[in-house]
Design a protein around this motif. Structure first.
Motif, PDB file in Angstrom:
ATOM      1  N   PHE A 124       0.864  -1.178   0.000  1.00  0.00           N
ATOM      2  CA  PHE A 124       0.000   0.000   0.000  1.00  0.00           C
ATOM      3  C   PHE A 124       0.899   1.227   0.000  1.00  0.00           C
ATOM      4  O   PHE A 124       1.512   1.560   1.015  1.00  0.00           O
ATOM      5  CB  PHE A 124      -0.931  -0.006   1.225  1.00  0.00           C
ATOM      6  N   LEU A 153       0.647   6.930   8.521  1.00  0.00           N
ATOM      7  CA  LEU A 153       0.843   5.572   8.003  1.00  0.00           C
ATOM      8  C   LEU A 153       2.058   5.522   7.084  1.00  0.00           C
ATOM      9  O   LEU A 153       2.113   6.247   6.087  1.00  0.00           O
ATOM     10  CB  LEU A 153      -0.409   5.139   7.212  1.00  0.00           C
ATOM     11  N   ARG A 193       3.263  -6.353   3.253  1.00  0.00           N
ATOM     12  CA  ARG A 193       2.426  -6.375   4.454  1.00  0.00           C
ATOM     13  C   ARG A 193       1.526  -7.594   4.415  1.00  0.00           C
ATOM     14  O   ARG A 193       1.398  -8.260   3.376  1.00  0.00           O
ATOM     15  CB  ARG A 193       1.577  -5.099   4.547  1.00  0.00           C
ATOM     16  N   SER A 207      -3.806  -2.650  -3.159  1.00  0.00           N
ATOM     17  CA  SER A 207      -4.715  -2.171  -2.108  1.00  0.00           C
ATOM     18  C   SER A 207      -5.791  -3.235  -1.978  1.00  0.00           C
ATOM     19  O   SER A 207      -5.996  -4.037  -2.907  1.00  0.00           O
ATOM     20  CB  SER A 207      -5.363  -0.823  -2.475  1.00  0.00           C
ATOM     21  N   LEU A 208      -6.511  -3.222  -0.858  1.00  0.00           N
ATOM     22  CA  LEU A 208      -7.633  -4.162  -0.731  1.00  0.00           C
ATOM     23  C   LEU A 208      -8.679  -3.852  -1.796  1.00  0.00           C
ATOM     24  O   LEU A 208      -9.288  -4.760  -2.378  1.00  0.00           O
ATOM     25  CB  LEU A 208      -8.227  -4.079   0.683  1.00  0.00           C
ATOM     26  N   GLN A 209      -8.868  -2.543  -2.092  1.00  0.00           N
ATOM     27  CA  GLN A 209      -9.860  -2.170  -3.101  1.00  0.00           C
ATOM     28  C   GLN A 209      -9.537  -2.821  -4.446  1.00  0.00           C
ATOM     29  O   GLN A 209     -10.423  -3.348  -5.136  1.00  0.00           O
ATOM     30  CB  GLN A 209      -9.888  -0.632  -3.275  1.00  0.00           C
ATOM     31  N   ASN A 211     -10.672  -4.467   6.293  1.00  0.00           N
ATOM     32  CA  ASN A 211      -9.226  -4.654   6.196  1.00  0.00           C
ATOM     33  C   ASN A 211      -8.742  -5.011   7.596  1.00  0.00           C
ATOM     34  O   ASN A 211      -8.674  -4.150   8.469  1.00  0.00           O
ATOM     35  CB  ASN A 211      -8.571  -3.360   5.683  1.00  0.00           C
ATOM     36  N   HIS A 255      -6.323  -5.297   9.932  1.00  0.00           N
ATOM     37  CA  HIS A 255      -4.938  -4.815   9.997  1.00  0.00           C
ATOM     38  C   HIS A 255      -4.072  -5.706  10.887  1.00  0.00           C
ATOM     39  O   HIS A 255      -4.511  -6.187  11.938  1.00  0.00           O
ATOM     40  CB  HIS A 255      -4.903  -3.396  10.567  1.00  0.00           C
ATOM     41  N   MET A 267     -14.422  -1.770   3.239  1.00  0.00           N
ATOM     42  CA  MET A 267     -14.664  -1.537   1.816  1.00  0.00           C
ATOM     43  C   MET A 267     -16.024  -2.144   1.446  1.00  0.00           C
ATOM     44  O   MET A 267     -16.199  -3.358   1.548  1.00  0.00           O
ATOM     45  CB  MET A 267     -13.576  -2.198   0.951  1.00  0.00           C
TER      46      MET A 267
HETATM   47  O1  LIG Z   1      -5.654  -1.572   1.113  1.00  0.00           O
HETATM   48  C1  LIG Z   1      -5.780  -0.519   1.764  1.00  0.00           C
HETATM   49  N1  LIG Z   1      -6.643   0.441   1.334  1.00  0.00           N
HETATM   50  C2  LIG Z   1      -6.837   1.616   2.014  1.00  0.00           C
HETATM   51  O2  LIG Z   1      -7.671   2.478   1.587  1.00  0.00           O
HETATM   52  C3  LIG Z   1      -6.097   1.809   3.179  1.00  0.00           C
HETATM   53  N2  LIG Z   1      -6.045   2.828   4.084  1.00  0.00           N
HETATM   54  C4  LIG Z   1      -5.164   2.457   5.051  1.00  0.00           C
HETATM   55  O3  LIG Z   1      -4.891   3.139   6.085  1.00  0.00           O
HETATM   56  N3  LIG Z   1      -4.636   1.227   4.781  1.00  0.00           N
HETATM   57  C5  LIG Z   1      -5.196   0.800   3.602  1.00  0.00           C
HETATM   58  N4  LIG Z   1      -5.055  -0.335   2.893  1.00  0.00           N
END
Ligand SMILES: O=c1[nH]c(=O)c2[nH]c(=O)[nH]c2[nH]1
Length: 323
Positions: free
Chosen positions: A177, A188, A194, A242-244, A270, A272, A300
């Motif tokens: 990310f 962050l 990760r 990204s997860l998205q 997500n 974490h 999401m």
């Molecule tokens: O995959 C992610 N998308 C995000 O939008 C996001 N925002 C964040 O703090 N970590 C992550 N990770």
């Protein structure tokens, strides 16, 4: 737009039944969470289906709310009894088909029910292996996910939305990310390595038949198995930016491979995992020891749709968590 009932019991949009300045809006009623275990025992090799069924009627119920007149109110107790009786008399092997049977029965026989929602959670069981073979009548609960199904009948259209929830997945690398905007509140750090973990809730809507026609015949079990396999494979094989991005890749793959589906929606937290700071103990931590975060978590809500398919808001209304 609000849904209002007219005097003929049809769900109307843009009309009102007002009491003073107060209006009865969208409503449905029925019996929730009817726990049903069905054993098929025609042969010594039994089969088990374990459901949590909800039946909700929509239609001409304004008098019940406004004056207490129950003349149109098929008791929720009757709806519950019908579910158990149909499990004997009109059983179908899949939850989707059983819910369709229930929905068609209520809409077809209750004059005031213009439509409704019938949904189910399905808990999985697999045969216990004993003496080297799968046992005929002993089962162990499968723990990976809960299967879901929802049938909505509205304006003569049968909408089928199947799904799963609580499917927890994790990849220990292959996820990054970076490149996100930074402002004065951003702390962050960017990362190219990760843990990516989530608990998948997904629901997929089948391409419906036109109003007045029965839903197309589909192999619901095979589609469920295919969606789950594609979901897991794409999660594993996609290098995640990204997860998205991962979610869209999963949805795109599923819609590309399964033409019977019109859209798929996801709710994915997500989950974490924070790298534990072991430096006070003089220890390095090259992505080996993590603190599993509980909350807050990223969230999401994502819809992936086949271009050209009409939207079907009725199929999603009241399905918690989906937008
Ligand atoms: O995959 C992610 N998308 C995000 O939008 C996001 N925002 C964040 O703090 N970590 C992550 N990770």
């Amino acid at each position: 737009m609000e849904k209002i009932l007219d005097g003929a019991g049809i769900m109307q949009k843009d009309t009102t039944i007002a009491s003073g300045s107060v209006v009865l809006g969208a409503n449905q009623y029925g019996k929730a969470e009817v726990r049903l275990v069905r054993i098929e025992r025609d042969t010594p090799r039994h089969a088990i289906t374990d459901l949590n069924v909800t039946s909700l009627l929509r239609g001409d119920y304004a008098d019940c709310y406004r004056t207490g007149d129950n003349a149109h109110v098929l008791a929720t107790d009757t709806q519950k009894n019908t579910i158990y009786a149909f499990a004997k008399e009109r059983w179908s092997a899949t939850a989707e088909e059983f819910l369709l049977t229930l929905g068609r029965h209520f809409v077809g026989t209750v004059p005031w029910a213009a439509g409704g929602r019938w949904d189910a959670e399905q808990f999985g069981w697999e045969r216990i292996t004993a003496g080297g073979s799968a046992h005929d009548h002993s089962f162990v609960r499968t723990g990976q996910e809960v299967r879901t199904a929802a049938v909505t009948i509205e304006d003569g259209v049968e909408h089928i939305v199947a799904g799963l929830k609580d499917l927890v997945v994790l990849k220990s690398t292959g996820s990054e990310f970076t490149g996100f905007p930074r402002d004065k509140y951003t702390t962050l750090p960017e990362t190219t390595d990760r843990i990516l973990a989530t608990s998948v809730t997904a629901r997929w809507r089948y391409v419906p038949a036109p109003a007045g026609e029965p839903a197309p015949a589909v192999d619901y079990d095979a589609t469920f198995a295919a969606v789950k396999a594609l979901l897991l494979e794409t999660f594993a094989d996609t290098h995640s930016l990204s997860l998205q991005q991962t979610i869209f890749a999963i949805g795109e793959r599923i819609l590309n491979e399964l033409p019977q589906l019109a859209e798929i929606r996801f709710v994915m937290p997500n989950k974490h995992h924070y790298l534990a700071d072991l430096s006070p103990f003089g220890l390095e931590n090259p992505n080996e020891v993590f603190i599993a975060g509980d909350r807050p978590y990223g969230l999401m809500n994502t819809t992936v749709t086949r271009a050209g398919q009409a939207e079907a808001p009725a199929a999603w209304e009241f399905l918690g968590g989906f937008c």
